[in-house]
Design an enzyme around this catalytic site. Sequence first.
Site, PDB file in Angstrom:
ATOM      1  N   GLY A 122      -5.636   7.620   5.629  1.00  0.00           N
ATOM      2  CA  GLY A 122      -4.734   8.655   6.120  1.00  0.00           C
ATOM      3  C   GLY A 122      -3.641   9.014   5.128  1.00  0.00           C
ATOM      4  O   GLY A 122      -3.309  10.189   4.946  1.00  0.00           O
ATOM      5  N   LYS A 160       0.838  -1.199   0.000  1.00  0.00           N
ATOM      6  CA  LYS A 160       0.000   0.000   0.000  1.00  0.00           C
ATOM      7  C   LYS A 160       0.876   1.254   0.000  1.00  0.00           C
ATOM      8  O   LYS A 160       0.570   2.233  -0.690  1.00  0.00           O
ATOM      9  CB  LYS A 160      -0.923  -0.028   1.222  1.00  0.00           C
ATOM     10  CG  LYS A 160      -1.854   1.159   1.363  1.00  0.00           C
ATOM     11  CD  LYS A 160      -2.959   0.866   2.362  1.00  0.00           C
ATOM     12  CE  LYS A 160      -2.459   0.755   3.784  1.00  0.00           C
ATOM     13  NZ  LYS A 160      -2.306   2.066   4.442  1.00  0.00           N
ATOM     14  N   LYS A 177      -3.246   7.443  14.582  1.00  0.00           N
ATOM     15  CA  LYS A 177      -3.571   6.556  13.461  1.00  0.00           C
ATOM     16  C   LYS A 177      -5.092   6.416  13.349  1.00  0.00           C
ATOM     17  O   LYS A 177      -5.845   7.246  13.843  1.00  0.00           O
ATOM     18  CB  LYS A 177      -2.900   5.194  13.663  1.00  0.00           C
ATOM     19  CG  LYS A 177      -1.376   5.255  13.641  1.00  0.00           C
ATOM     20  CD  LYS A 177      -0.830   5.416  12.236  1.00  0.00           C
ATOM     21  CE  LYS A 177       0.687   5.303  12.199  1.00  0.00           C
ATOM     22  NZ  LYS A 177       1.217   5.313  10.822  1.00  0.00           N
ATOM     23  N   SER A 225       5.032  12.572  11.379  1.00  0.00           N
ATOM     24  CA  SER A 225       4.777  11.423  10.502  1.00  0.00           C
ATOM     25  C   SER A 225       5.531  11.595   9.189  1.00  0.00           C
ATOM     26  O   SER A 225       5.520  12.661   8.577  1.00  0.00           O
ATOM     27  CB  SER A 225       3.278  11.315  10.218  1.00  0.00           C
ATOM     28  OG  SER A 225       3.039  10.413   9.155  1.00  0.00           O
ATOM     29  N   ARG A 251      -5.515  -2.828  11.252  1.00  0.00           N
ATOM     30  CA  ARG A 251      -4.403  -3.530  11.902  1.00  0.00           C
ATOM     31  C   ARG A 251      -4.808  -4.149  13.242  1.00  0.00           C
ATOM     32  O   ARG A 251      -4.222  -5.141  13.671  1.00  0.00           O
ATOM     33  CB  ARG A 251      -3.208  -2.591  12.076  1.00  0.00           C
ATOM     34  CG  ARG A 251      -2.708  -2.054  10.744  1.00  0.00           C
ATOM     35  CD  ARG A 251      -1.234  -1.723  10.758  1.00  0.00           C
ATOM     36  NE  ARG A 251      -0.864  -1.034   9.527  1.00  0.00           N
ATOM     37  CZ  ARG A 251      -0.718  -1.617   8.351  1.00  0.00           C
ATOM     38  NH1 ARG A 251      -0.909  -2.921   8.239  1.00  0.00           N
ATOM     39  NH2 ARG A 251      -0.398  -0.916   7.280  1.00  0.00           N
ATOM     40  N   ASP A 263       4.107   0.585  12.712  1.00  0.00           N
ATOM     41  CA  ASP A 263       2.901  -0.138  12.289  1.00  0.00           C
ATOM     42  C   ASP A 263       2.909  -1.617  12.666  1.00  0.00           C
ATOM     43  O   ASP A 263       1.863  -2.266  12.622  1.00  0.00           O
ATOM     44  CB  ASP A 263       2.703  -0.012  10.770  1.00  0.00           C
ATOM     45  CG  ASP A 263       2.064   1.320  10.389  1.00  0.00           C
ATOM     46  OD1 ASP A 263       1.552   2.009  11.296  1.00  0.00           O
ATOM     47  OD2 ASP A 263       2.076   1.661   9.195  1.00  0.00           O
ATOM     48  N   SER A 274      10.973   7.576  11.293  1.00  0.00           N
ATOM     49  CA  SER A 274      10.452   6.868  10.105  1.00  0.00           C
ATOM     50  C   SER A 274      11.318   7.091   8.871  1.00  0.00           C
ATOM     51  O   SER A 274      10.806   7.282   7.755  1.00  0.00           O
ATOM     52  CB  SER A 274       9.003   7.282   9.817  1.00  0.00           C
ATOM     53  OG  SER A 274       8.164   6.938  10.889  1.00  0.00           O
TER      54      SER A 274
END
Length: 409
Positions: A71, A24, A319, A146, A366, A292, A174
């Site tokens: 998101g 994704k 999230k 993020s 998730r 995640d 990240s």
Amino acid sequence: MNLKLSTNSQYIIDDSQLNITGSKSETNRLLLLKALFPNITLANTSNSDDSEVMQKALAGNDEIVDIHHAGTAMRFLTAYFAVNEGRDVVLTGSSRMQERPIKILVEALAQLGIEISYQKEEGYPPIKIKGKKVTASKVTLAANVSSQYISALLLVASKLENGLELTLEGEITSIPYIKMTLALLKDLDISTSFEGNVIKVYPKETVESKEMVVESDWSSASYFFSLVALADAAKITLSSYKENSLQGDSELVSLYEKMGVKTIFQNNKMTLEKQAGFKYQDVNFELNNTPDIAQTIVVTCLGLGIGCHLTGLHTLKIKETDRLEALRIELTKLGANISVTNDSLTLLPSSTINHDVHIATYNDHRMAMAFAPLAIKVPIIIDDAEVVSKSYPDFWNDLKELNFEVSEL
């Protein structure tokens, strides 16, 4: 739709094979790049709801664009419509999406002269975007936000008249997802640099025609790492994966090695195998680059009867749900001794798990998938199980292929 999950008292999988849909994360980046450079083609794209929403929004010409729970689409499309000269769009989403902050990205785009206004509460969608030609080229952004905010800017940067110089202030989080974005740009021969805390993307009007093949999704693979760890014996082969992946969640290989799962790469496939006689012990993981997979890991640890301390989880608060609080509530229902802070989670070892517990999913794909492998240990019920379509529509069918009993209540 609520689903009850269970398996045989001894759960053994002998050399099964599954095809996992494309990433994704990669798909949504490439969909945006294809909108900017229509002569590229894509293969093995994700069939997730998020990617379908993204594709529809990019292909349409609506004045109001509703991206529901997606998101990534919210962040990427904010940047895309901002640099789409002459296009006015109201970008909105679900009630939960309207609680997820967008102010950091809006303020970054304002540094480029983009006009974006809030339609309801300041700092949150829905937002009205007035697309314009951008000549400014410098943006400063907090480094610990993020990575999707950062990637959103980088993806559109080559179409800006003077490119983009992005300065990140503080410690960067990240990083793998930022590097994924830059690697995809490099594949299209778009020039970039990443030195210290400064990222530069240089302008490029056109790219060569090229097919971009999406690697399968590592986040989706995480649930099978968990399943293999919890099984009595298991060997599962997943396609299409590569050892040197762009996806940050490929760190699963080294993390699950500490939980008894061996990974072998061969012929563009990845085989996961349970290590017989493995001696389990509590784990301590820093997941700043891979938040995640925290849900998957803590559920695995509960099933194995070991403790864990997971840190670097501050982005989980914003999230699809507050994932840290959701984990605390649902794991406690199962009998776990768990505590959470704003950026960490601690699970104490436990030898018992409550069975036939209803796991609430909070509109979070998730949550549903992370708890599913626990059915190897005890029967469980996943509420609102259809939420998995957000990223992995075939998940329940794939579990049936692996001899899970899946029945609708």
